[in-house]
Design a protein around this motif. Sequence first.
Motif, PDB file in Angstrom:
ATOM      1  N   LEU A  46       0.754  -1.252  -0.192  1.00 13.05           N
ATOM      2  CA  LEU A  46       0.115   0.086  -0.048  1.00 13.05           C
ATOM      3  C   LEU A  46       0.881   1.201   0.101  1.00 13.05           C
ATOM      4  O   LEU A  46       1.534   1.211   0.969  1.00 13.05           O
ATOM      5  CB  LEU A  46      -0.968  -0.114   1.318  1.00 13.05           C
ATOM      6  CG  LEU A  46      -2.002  -1.387   1.278  1.00 13.05           C
ATOM      7  CD1 LEU A  46      -2.215  -1.215   2.908  1.00 13.05           C
ATOM      8  CD2 LEU A  46      -2.726  -1.406   0.207  1.00 13.05           C
TER       9      LEU A  46
ATOM     10  N   CYS B 285      -2.838   4.085  -3.181  1.00  9.76           N
ATOM     11  CA  CYS B 285      -4.135   4.580  -2.332  1.00  9.76           C
ATOM     12  C   CYS B 285      -4.564   5.761  -2.204  1.00  9.76           C
ATOM     13  O   CYS B 285      -4.082   6.709  -1.222  1.00  9.76           O
ATOM     14  CB  CYS B 285      -3.565   4.030  -0.734  1.00  9.76           C
ATOM     15  SG  CYS B 285      -3.188   2.314  -0.636  1.00  9.76           S
TER      16      CYS B 285
ATOM     17  N   TYR C 211      -9.189  -0.664  -0.874  1.00 10.24           N
ATOM     18  CA  TYR C 211      -7.795  -0.960  -1.450  1.00 10.24           C
ATOM     19  C   TYR C 211      -7.219  -2.226  -0.724  1.00 10.24           C
ATOM     20  O   TYR C 211      -6.370  -2.832  -1.414  1.00 10.24           O
ATOM     21  CB  TYR C 211      -6.704   0.111  -0.789  1.00 10.24           C
ATOM     22  CG  TYR C 211      -7.200   1.562  -1.430  1.00 10.24           C
ATOM     23  CD1 TYR C 211      -7.325   1.555  -2.656  1.00 10.24           C
ATOM     24  CD2 TYR C 211      -7.012   2.678  -0.711  1.00 10.24           C
ATOM     25  CE1 TYR C 211      -7.836   2.940  -3.245  1.00 10.24           C
ATOM     26  CE2 TYR C 211      -7.302   4.006  -1.201  1.00 10.24           C
ATOM     27  CZ  TYR C 211      -7.685   3.874  -2.470  1.00 10.24           C
ATOM     28  OH  TYR C 211      -7.801   5.311  -2.922  1.00 10.24           O
TER      29      TYR C 211
END
Length: 279
Positions: free
Chosen positions: A118, A147, A171
């Motif tokens: 992420l 993200c 996400y």
Amino acid sequence: MTATTSQAPIGIFDSGVGGLSVLAALREAMPAEDFVYVADSGNAPYGDQEPEFIEARAFAVFEFLLKMGARAVVIACNTATAVAVHRLRAAFAVPIVAMEPAIKPAVAMSRSRVVGVLATSRTLESPAVAQLCRVYGAGARILLQPCPGLVERIEAGDLEGESTRSLLRRYITPLLAEGADTLVLGCTHYPFLTPQIRAIAGPEVQVIEPSAAVARQLKRLMAENSDAAESGARGRVQFFTSGRTDAVQAVITALWRQPVDVQRLPCSGGESGAAESKA
């Protein structure tokens, strides 16, 4: 701040308040040190900016930290590291400790051999991340998940609102569906969302970020250079921002869990030509 080397502070900067997660680890590892922290919140998020702009901001903030007497600088921002660290190291002689997503340890930890990363779009598009995937990703699937919007929620101090949770679900859920059992937090803002991330991912999924490793690296570097502050009284932290000082002060106070005084960063705009001047 220039009387002796060991009395000079250590500089640390991020696109905003996310680098506080790194600062906390630094304070834990090196409690006697003084720090100067810059939150470039007026220009956040870096992940949505062009590389030339990010580099210009990195140079402008770096030069401010040197004027404050910094004897070492921590780039507590994965995006700024990916875009600007090589030119910063070529331009300045002070030690620089930078960030990178913890892909290597994540691959080593993963049982399913599927790792989710992420981070901001700019970080994930960088040659540095591509290199990490090539070097450490053999035999594993590394899923890169941009993200957008998360940094803005954290900059606004919204850690637990439904908008933030909705973004996290959007996400994280696809990564879990692909079999990811390890999640890398590739932005220094994201550790402040760790409880919410764990709640979505579940107890079987490992969540890792590199703040403690960065602190250990800086501590080793200071010790090797015989440049560590003497043990004794706890060091102090000065905070600066390019954003609205009242708004940023409120968010930092909440995240830092104690009252702080945030001062206006002199080089607050995006008009700096620092990057060009170093060409």
